[in-house]
Design a protein around this motif. Sequence first.
Motif, mmCIF file in Angstrom:
data_model
loop_
_atom_site.group_PDB
_atom_site.id
_atom_site.type_symbol
_atom_site.label_atom_id
_atom_site.label_comp_id
_atom_site.label_asym_id
_atom_site.label_seq_id
_atom_site.Cartn_x
_atom_site.Cartn_y
_atom_site.Cartn_z
ATOM 1 N N CYS A 145 -2.299 -3.815 3.880
ATOM 2 C CA CYS A 145 -0.957 -3.820 3.596
ATOM 3 C C CYS A 145 -0.418 -3.867 2.201
ATOM 4 O O CYS A 145 0.283 -3.302 2.005
ATOM 5 C CB CYS A 145 -0.326 -4.989 4.377
ATOM 6 N N HIS A 146 -1.356 -4.433 1.619
ATOM 7 C CA HIS A 146 -1.292 -4.529 -0.053
ATOM 8 C C HIS A 146 -2.255 -3.482 -0.697
ATOM 9 O O HIS A 146 -3.237 -4.060 -1.042
ATOM 10 C CB HIS A 146 -1.271 -5.992 -0.574
ATOM 11 N N PHE A 147 -1.754 -2.335 -0.899
ATOM 12 C CA PHE A 147 -2.665 -1.344 -1.582
ATOM 13 C C PHE A 147 -2.974 -1.378 -2.925
ATOM 14 O O PHE A 147 -2.045 -1.537 -3.725
ATOM 15 C CB PHE A 147 -2.221 -0.005 -1.121
ATOM 16 N N VAL A 148 -4.165 -0.908 -3.224
ATOM 17 C CA VAL A 148 -4.602 -0.595 -4.350
ATOM 18 C C VAL A 148 -3.672 0.626 -4.964
ATOM 19 O O VAL A 148 -3.330 1.481 -4.460
ATOM 20 C CB VAL A 148 -6.116 -0.344 -4.441
ATOM 21 N N PRO A 149 -3.184 0.334 -6.587
ATOM 22 C CA PRO A 149 -3.674 -0.543 -7.407
ATOM 23 C C PRO A 149 -2.281 -1.552 -7.641
ATOM 24 O O PRO A 149 -2.741 -2.511 -8.284
ATOM 25 C CB PRO A 149 -3.727 0.137 -8.754
ATOM 26 N N GLN A 150 -1.029 -1.544 -6.996
ATOM 27 C CA GLN A 150 -0.046 -2.273 -7.153
ATOM 28 C C GLN A 150 0.000 -3.528 -6.394
ATOM 29 O O GLN A 150 0.407 -4.447 -6.801
ATOM 30 C CB GLN A 150 1.226 -1.632 -7.184
ATOM 31 N N PHE A 151 -0.976 -3.453 -5.263
ATOM 32 C CA PHE A 151 -0.976 -4.298 -4.239
ATOM 33 C C PHE A 151 0.298 -4.727 -3.689
ATOM 34 O O PHE A 151 0.648 -5.865 -3.436
ATOM 35 C CB PHE A 151 -1.656 -5.647 -5.043
ATOM 36 N N THR A 203 6.774 -4.735 2.066
ATOM 37 C CA THR A 203 5.616 -5.509 1.452
ATOM 38 C C THR A 203 5.732 -5.466 -0.028
ATOM 39 O O THR A 203 5.795 -4.531 -0.510
ATOM 40 C CB THR A 203 4.343 -4.651 2.040
ATOM 41 N N GLY A 204 5.735 -6.425 -0.667
ATOM 42 C CA GLY A 204 6.020 -6.820 -2.112
ATOM 43 C C GLY A 204 4.689 -6.763 -2.890
ATOM 44 O O GLY A 204 3.555 -6.818 -2.068
ATOM 45 N N SER A 205 4.591 -6.609 -4.025
ATOM 46 C CA SER A 205 3.514 -6.609 -5.011
ATOM 47 C C SER A 205 2.944 -8.383 -5.198
ATOM 48 O O SER A 205 3.588 -9.267 -5.167
ATOM 49 C CB SER A 205 3.789 -6.414 -6.085
ATOM 50 N N LEU A 206 1.720 -8.196 -4.888
ATOM 51 C CA LEU A 206 0.895 -9.597 -5.057
ATOM 52 C C LEU A 206 0.783 -9.892 -6.653
ATOM 53 O O LEU A 206 0.333 -10.898 -7.136
ATOM 54 C CB LEU A 206 -0.299 -9.747 -4.561
ATOM 55 N N ARG A 207 1.190 -9.145 -7.565
ATOM 56 C CA ARG A 207 1.184 -9.241 -9.108
ATOM 57 C C ARG A 207 1.774 -10.223 -9.588
ATOM 58 O O ARG A 207 2.891 -10.414 -9.031
ATOM 59 C CB ARG A 207 1.370 -8.024 -9.856
#
Length: 641
Positions: free
Chosen positions: A491-497, A544-548
């Motif tokens: 769900c949190h995709f590379v590269p922005q996660f 789905t938000g970024s995990l950064r």
Amino acid sequence: MKKHYIIFTVVFITAWFSFSFKESKNSDLYISTYNQRVNNFNEDQLALLDLIKQTNLGTPAGIETIKKQIGITRKSLKGLDFWLRYVEPIAYKKINGPLPVEWETEVFEKFEKPYKRQGSGLTLAELYLDEKNIEKDSLLSLIQSSINTIPVYKADSITDQLQSHNHFFLANRLFILNLAAIYTTGFECPDTVRIIPELRSMLADVANTYLSFNESFPRTPLSENYLLLYNNAVAFANNQSANYTGFDHFTFIRDYINPLFTMNQQFIKQYGVFTKSYVDYSLNNSSTSIFSKDLYFGQNTKGIFLRVKDQAALDEIERIGKLLFFDPILSGNNLRSCNSCHKSTEYFTDTLISTSFQFDHQSPLARNSPSLINATYNHLLMLDGKHISLQDQARDVMANPNELGSNEKELVEKVLNCNEYKKAFKRFLKYTPQEPEVTMEHIVSAITIYYSKFSNYYAPFDEAMNNTRTIEPAVKDGFNVFMSKAKCGTCHFVPQFNGVKPPYIGSEFEVLGVPADTGFKKLSIDKGRYAVNPAGEMLNAFRTGSLRNAEFTKPYMHNGVFKSLEQVVDFYDVGGGVGKGLQVNNQTLSSDSLRLSPTEKKNLVLFMRSLNENITFDAAPLKLPASKDKLLNNRKPGGEY
């Protein structure tokens, strides 16, 4: 002179036709490879259909027989994925759709209402076999729909593309991105036992595709260095554990996939590759790394100033945008600014309370303030995907009676009543001939230019993937858990996660079953995406938000219900809302426990912390532009609440 020119022209045209004919003629091997694989896959589909008709689905043995044939058919499909996902991605949802229904709005649909896409094919068929009360007709329908899609991939409009080298490097780019983002995560492979075996099979098939392409297109080949590195990637995958939880995703991407992407980007430039496909809409041909912030473009951060290239002018627009961001003159009561909910000292969110105050300074807002950092890497904005541009989002917040409580006409008048703002925007008008007068669009565009600059920073994990620094072994282990057992990477995709997956043209939404409180007594009443797109699948769905920068952007979830990353990991580990006993009929998150060990949870959090970006924040302005209205000259930078 004229005679020589005519001779040269004839020779050139003759050579061009000769080259074109030769390229077309030599492409036969490459096209025949494609056609043969389509036919082989079609035969396996038909064999699967016949087997379902003949098999008793009321017994475990019968179901296992069908699953085995699905595995054979999937392996055949993997040899085609290189082409199918690129040349006709919408049809691919019928071949191997991950969801029964998808509503994700892609970039080319931004100005249309979302429409329903019915999925079918192998993944959904296998998932259906795990349900109770299986109906043979329903299973047959999933496979028949997949079979009915095959003519799409045999059409002249598709096969004609294969007669030129252009499509190849673009399809290869998508293939490489998918190797980094989805092919090792189980995104569309229900049986995790098959993830790595399917990967190995796919890598071998693509190696043969490469050879047929090079033979068919000798003037635009993959280089020996590329083929050598690719073969090393194949060897690496073959020598890794067949269990995806033991697969070294980190090294695979860093040492093989990312360098292959860099080389393919060089080929795109070297061979003058061009595209006519919307699949390539967001991707940047000049980007040299998957972990580069210019890999794809989700938003126009400049707004009305899009065509401004002069850096000095942009710096001045940004300076004015910063003043406006902190200026409560944008609100109806001149007490509240953008910074009130998106605090620059807190990664442009509000970490002190679950949700910020409403305009009335008493009631809480319904949702947590999302960080503005890296917002530019989404195609749809707000947690419900309500807006398609940063500028529309800003306008809506300013006009919302629960947020800044202003109105456009009065806001523009108040801003232009300040001499410093007025002079600046009058100067900026030369860059926007389409708008000869200062409008709201100028104001919101200056603001988005200001805060978007903070999305251009990198994290230690990016630097590790780009081989410019080393990373702790526990972080590497955490990433490998993230991409496998924890299923975060689906769900949190590379590269922005975040929820934007290759080819990075859409934003995904998920239903997690987020509770109203940590007692898990009831589901959050927020309907999420459903308020924008009232479809049953979108009830309680959120972008789905970024995990950064996640360590610094608590509290988490749309309602700020969780206060730590550890709480979030525990929520996913038990299976979301359903796993905690809540009734969520359309939850997209698996309700099965992940069974993560304490060490795996710890390393998972360490990995997420490696996504903290090395951002240099600037101080708030000491004072704001003076207004002709003296009552407005006591405005506090950043607002009062």
